[in-house]
Design an enzyme around this catalytic site. Structure first.
Site, PDB file in Angstrom:
ATOM      1  N   SER A   1     -30.508  47.101  71.841  1.00 34.04           N
ATOM      2  CA  SER A   1     -31.618  47.764  72.258  1.00 34.04           C
ATOM      3  C   SER A   1     -31.535  49.415  72.126  1.00 34.04           C
ATOM      4  O   SER A   1     -32.361  50.269  72.121  1.00 34.04           O
ATOM      5  CB  SER A   1     -32.348  47.401  73.567  1.00 34.04           C
ATOM      6  OG  SER A   1     -31.313  47.578  74.808  1.00 34.04           O
TER       7      SER A   1
ATOM      8  N   LYS B   1     -30.901  56.741  78.147  1.00 34.16           N
ATOM      9  CA  LYS B   1     -31.795  55.712  77.803  1.00 34.16           C
ATOM     10  C   LYS B   1     -33.178  55.747  78.683  1.00 34.16           C
ATOM     11  O   LYS B   1     -32.913  55.716  79.810  1.00 34.16           O
ATOM     12  CB  LYS B   1     -30.954  54.382  77.868  1.00 34.16           C
ATOM     13  CG  LYS B   1     -31.556  53.086  76.908  1.00 34.16           C
ATOM     14  CD  LYS B   1     -30.846  51.902  76.922  1.00 34.16           C
ATOM     15  CE  LYS B   1     -31.280  50.793  76.335  1.00 34.16           C
ATOM     16  NZ  LYS B   1     -30.326  49.935  76.403  1.00 34.16           N
TER      17      LYS B   1
ATOM     18  N   SER C   1     -26.314  45.694  73.926  1.00 38.96           N
ATOM     19  CA  SER C   1     -27.196  47.125  73.476  1.00 38.96           C
ATOM     20  C   SER C   1     -26.511  48.318  73.462  1.00 38.96           C
ATOM     21  O   SER C   1     -27.148  49.339  73.188  1.00 38.96           O
ATOM     22  CB  SER C   1     -28.474  47.026  74.507  1.00 38.96           C
ATOM     23  OG  SER C   1     -29.374  45.923  73.934  1.00 38.96           O
TER      24      SER C   1
END
Ligand code: GLN
Length: 494
Positions: A163, A88, A187
């Site tokens: 997210s 990420k 997330s």
């Protein structure tokens, strides 16, 4: 409806554990496996947009290094050596840009690796690239990314969640067998639920946050995501552990999650007490999600677990508490992104003061949601409002932790649906921030209490046809329970 889900055969269809076995026995090389995933990314990412940066050269170099060592007879550095991963883009790397999906960091290169990055490198895990997210991890759909949303491989018109939608979509599309996410309020777990993948938020303090771009430091934790519970466990053990660079990490042995996942694979849950959180078993949520959830509870009972309803009254207040505490921490953490030290700088032409450059940079560099949270947080922390908002939210946080503590006196794990509905259409919730916030209702309480949780695939909703996740939650430092129950649930479904 276009889909880009997992290929049915070939290297990109295999689990990380299967790939590791083939690489370690030298049936295939790490280069071949890494190249296959890079090819899959090239083939599909034009539409999915899971990656903000693909580091083909660095990934292949890391793979070659692994191959050389294994060919020379060296033992693999970890059970996942040679298996590539997606990271990420909120975790820093020295050999690839880190943007946090924000314009304010565009072009910035970190001078150091995050501890998680370092551990991945030491474990011989090639990093394929950096995945998309909502700007600085604020959002629930990746639509807040400054670089365009990620699309759900199961239906390109829908969100993969957020997210960490990029990491989840990469797994679901066969672009990567493993990925790292971060979870401040859901997330990791929420995108996992929306993409038929496994996502784990480890206990607070067990995975280093050093080199993770901080949004809300007291809530967030990096964690493993994968397509199987065992793969997530293998990755969990690579990244967890005490870190001198992060004073919030705890110096104690990490739970044996791999052993727990293997034990759980028997599917036997006799003796286990599962608490069903009353507050999150609601009429009015998507019928397809609720019927799948009730079928999951029946499945757990069928596997020998005792399912008991538990009352966690303050979970209803988690949303309000989270959306005060989170923005308060954001308003303070993001002060460092001021145009002086990192990335973007606007107005540095000799006609503006330093204060003006900071203001111009922040106005141009941050998106609407980030600005909204900075303003909310600054307001709630100001004199006169601090007691009414921030302090009150912290009191609610304590009540939520007490609800968990009372529940865990009666049961071993708690379960809820991971999300109140399956993946929604891109554009559907962007105009209404509160509706977007509401989507994270089930995942927020865990972060406020610092405990651990997993979302595990629970099939597809009969109404929307989209993936559904079952959330499993366990007490602090009992991460192994998640894996035991998660693996048993996964085994019981097949
Ligand atoms: N959707 C939540 C938020 O916007 C959680 C985000 C996260 O876990 N990073 O804050």
């Amino acid at each position: 409806m276009t889909t880009y889900t997992l290929p049915e055969s070939g290297l990109t269809s295999l689990s990380a554990a299967e790939l590791a076995e083939k690489i370690h026995s030298r049936e295939v090389s790490s280069r071949e496996v890494t190249q296959a995933h890079l090819d899959r990314i090239a083939e599909t990412d034009g539409e999915i947009n899971a990656f903000l940066h693909v580091g083909a050269e660095a990934a292949l170099q890391a793979a070659d290094d692994v191959d050389k060592r294994l060919d020379a007879g060296e033992a693999p550095a970890s059970p996942l050596t040679g298996v590539p991963l997606a990271l990420k883009d909120v975790i820093v790397t020295t050999d690839a840009p880190t943007t946090g999906a924000s314009k304010i960091l565009e072009g910035w290169m970190s001078p150091y690796d995050a501890t998680v990055t370092r551990k991945l490198r030491e474990a011989g895990i090639p990093i394929l690239g950096k995945t998309n997210l909502d700007e600085l991890a604020m959002g629930s759909s990746t639509e807040n990314s400054a670089f365009g949303p990620t699309r759900n491989p199961y239906d390109l018109e829908r969100t993969p969640g957020g997210s960490g939608g990029g990491s989840a979509a990469a797994l679901a599309a066969g672009q990567a067998p493993l990925a790292i996410g971060t979870d401040t309020g859901g997330s990791i777990r929420q995108p996992a639920a929306l993409t038929n993948t496994v996502g784990v938020k480890p206990t607070y303090g067990t995975v280093s946050r050093y080199g993770l771009i901080a949004a809300a430091s007291s809530l967030e934790q990096a964690g493993p995501t994968a397509r199987t519970v065992l793969d997530a466990a293998l990755l969990h053990e690579v990244i967890a552990g005490h870190d001198l660079f992060d004073a919030t990490t705890v110096d104690r042995p990490i739970a044996g999650v791999v052993a727990a996942a293997r034990e759980g694979a028997s599917g036997d849950l006799r003796g286990l007490k599962v608490g069903v959180v009353k507050q999150f078993d609601r009429d009015g949520w998507q019928p397809g999600v609720m019927s799948s959830y009730h079928a999951s509870l029946d499945q757990l009972t069928g596997q020998g677990a005792e399912v008991i309803e538990v009352d966690c009254p303050h979970f209803d207040d988690a949303l309000a508490a989270y959306y005060l505490i989170m923005p308060c921490e954001v308003s303070s953490n993001l002060a460092r992104l001021d145009g002086m030290r990192y990335g973007l700088r606007v107005g540095d032409d000799g006609t503006h003061s330093a204060d003006e450059v900071m203001a111009l940079t922040r106005a141009a560099g941050f998106g609407d949601e980030v600005k909204r949270r900075i303003i909310l947080g600054t307001y709630a922390l100001s004199v006169g409002y601090f007691d009414a908002y921030y302090l009150q939210a912290q009191r609610v946080r304590t009540l939520i932790a007490q609800d968990f503590a009372r529940a865990f006196e009666k049961v071993d794990v708690l379960v809820t649906p991971t999300t109140p509905s399956t993946a929604f259409k891109l554009g559907e919730k962007v105009a209404d921030p509160v509706e977007m916030y509401n989507f994270d209702l089930c995942t927020l309480p865990l972060n406020l209490a610092g405990l651990c949780g997993m979302s595990v695939p629970a099939g597809f909703a009969e109404d929307s046809g989209m993936p559904v996740g079952l959330q499993i939650m366990a007490p602090a430092f009992a991460d192994d329970r998640l894996y035991r129950v998660g693996a048993a649930f996964e085994a019981g479904r097949s």
